[in-house]
Design an enzyme around this catalytic site. Sequence first.
Site, PDB file in Angstrom:
ATOM      1  CG  ASP A 170       1.751   4.923   5.710  1.00 55.25           C
ATOM      2  OD1 ASP A 170       1.243   4.001   6.350  1.00 55.25           O
ATOM      3  OD2 ASP A 170       2.209   5.938   6.241  1.00 55.25           O
ATOM      4  CG  ASP A 180      -0.049  -0.088   2.525  1.00 56.92           C
ATOM      5  OD1 ASP A 180       0.179  -1.219   2.989  1.00 56.92           O
ATOM      6  OD2 ASP A 180       0.414   0.952   3.010  1.00 56.92           O
TER       7      ASP A 180
HETATM    8  N1  LIG Z   1       1.186   1.274   5.708  1.00 60.06           N
HETATM    9  C1  LIG Z   1       1.671   0.419   6.594  1.00 60.06           C
HETATM   10  N2  LIG Z   1       2.115   0.858   7.787  1.00 60.06           N
HETATM   11  C2  LIG Z   1       2.636  -0.027   8.685  1.00 60.06           C
HETATM   12  N3  LIG Z   1       2.721  -1.332   8.483  1.00 60.06           N
HETATM   13  C3  LIG Z   1       2.279  -1.798   7.306  1.00 60.06           C
HETATM   14  N4  LIG Z   1       2.231  -3.033   6.828  1.00 60.06           N
HETATM   15  C4  LIG Z   1       1.711  -2.982   5.612  1.00 60.06           C
HETATM   16  N5  LIG Z   1       1.386  -1.725   5.279  1.00 60.06           N
HETATM   17  C5  LIG Z   1       1.736  -0.960   6.325  1.00 60.06           C
END
Ligand SMILES: Nc1ncnc2[nH]cnc12
Length: 289
Positions: free
Chosen positions: A210, A208
């Site tokens: 974040d 992703d």
């Molecule tokens: N955006 C994110 N922040 C922290 N841990 C994660 N694991 C997968 N995506 C994450």
Amino acid sequence: MTRHLAIIGGSGLYQIDGLKDATWAAVQSPFGAPSDEILTGRIDTTTVSFLPRHGRGHVHTPTSIPYRANIDALKRIGVTDVVAVSACGSFQEHMEPGDFVIVDQFIDRTFAREKSFFGTGCVAHVSVAHPVCPVLSATARDAAKATGVTVHDGGTYLAMEGPQFSSMAESRMYRAWGCDVIGMTNMPEAKLAREAELCYASVAMITDFDSWHPDHGAVDISQIIETLHGNAAAARAMVKGIAQALSGDKPLCAAGCDRALEHAIMTSPEARDPDVMARLDAVAGRVLP
Ligand SMILES: Nc1ncnc2[nH]cnc12
Ligand SMILES: CSC[C@H]1O[C@H](OP(=O)(O)O)[C@H](O)[C@@H]1O
């Protein structure tokens, strides 16, 4: 010394297949119970162990993972090399969901975890200026590339406490700091592996963007799981490739990971606490009398 590879599997990776003669076994550690039993078998001629970081069924939060027991248990069964596989958010436009990043630096923002095997009664200071093993990381990079996924060679991993994801302001700040990926688990894992004189490499599987990205919404677990499932075959192929590249005996680590404690222990022999020393038998047995 015979090479023994361990894979620490993160979110979505609770089992690996393709291990010959594999059995799950409970390993006792003076630092408590590891996240789960450890699966050990062979890939070709290389001994490979697998430990699901959150436990099968995903029972441990990033904070409650018994990091010290995990690394101690791996050291105790003879592991020499650890490859951590982790789900991560991305701070970079060009590091997209589905890509792999070979992490080479960390910023540790965790605050609620035991971060050292050492302490009162036996104090040690190891260097984590270069927190991953460059030799093992190169092996992981080559194996990852061979699977056909996009691999980014090098990246800074921001370790956050969690379990909540970052706010947009935090996400933008980490990005301004120059971080590339974010996760909740590689610290203190990498620091402990260094104290235990294990070669450690970290492969981040991006799931992703974040919460900084104007074109993507908040982090969404279903999107993360979908991406992880899409990556499963590549992750399996990468593990096989790493194991095949690590057959035979382990040479001295060119970066010195296997000698990290050589000049690290500060406490004079007469001041050392026998109870603390006893539980360091696996981690520091090489340098402690
Ligand atoms: N955006 C994110 N922040 C922290 N841990 C994660 N694991 C997968 N995506 C994450
Ligand atoms: C499933 S989203 C958050 C969760 O995923 C990552 O776990 P891991 O590093 O073990 O793959 C992240 O660190 C969080 O623990």
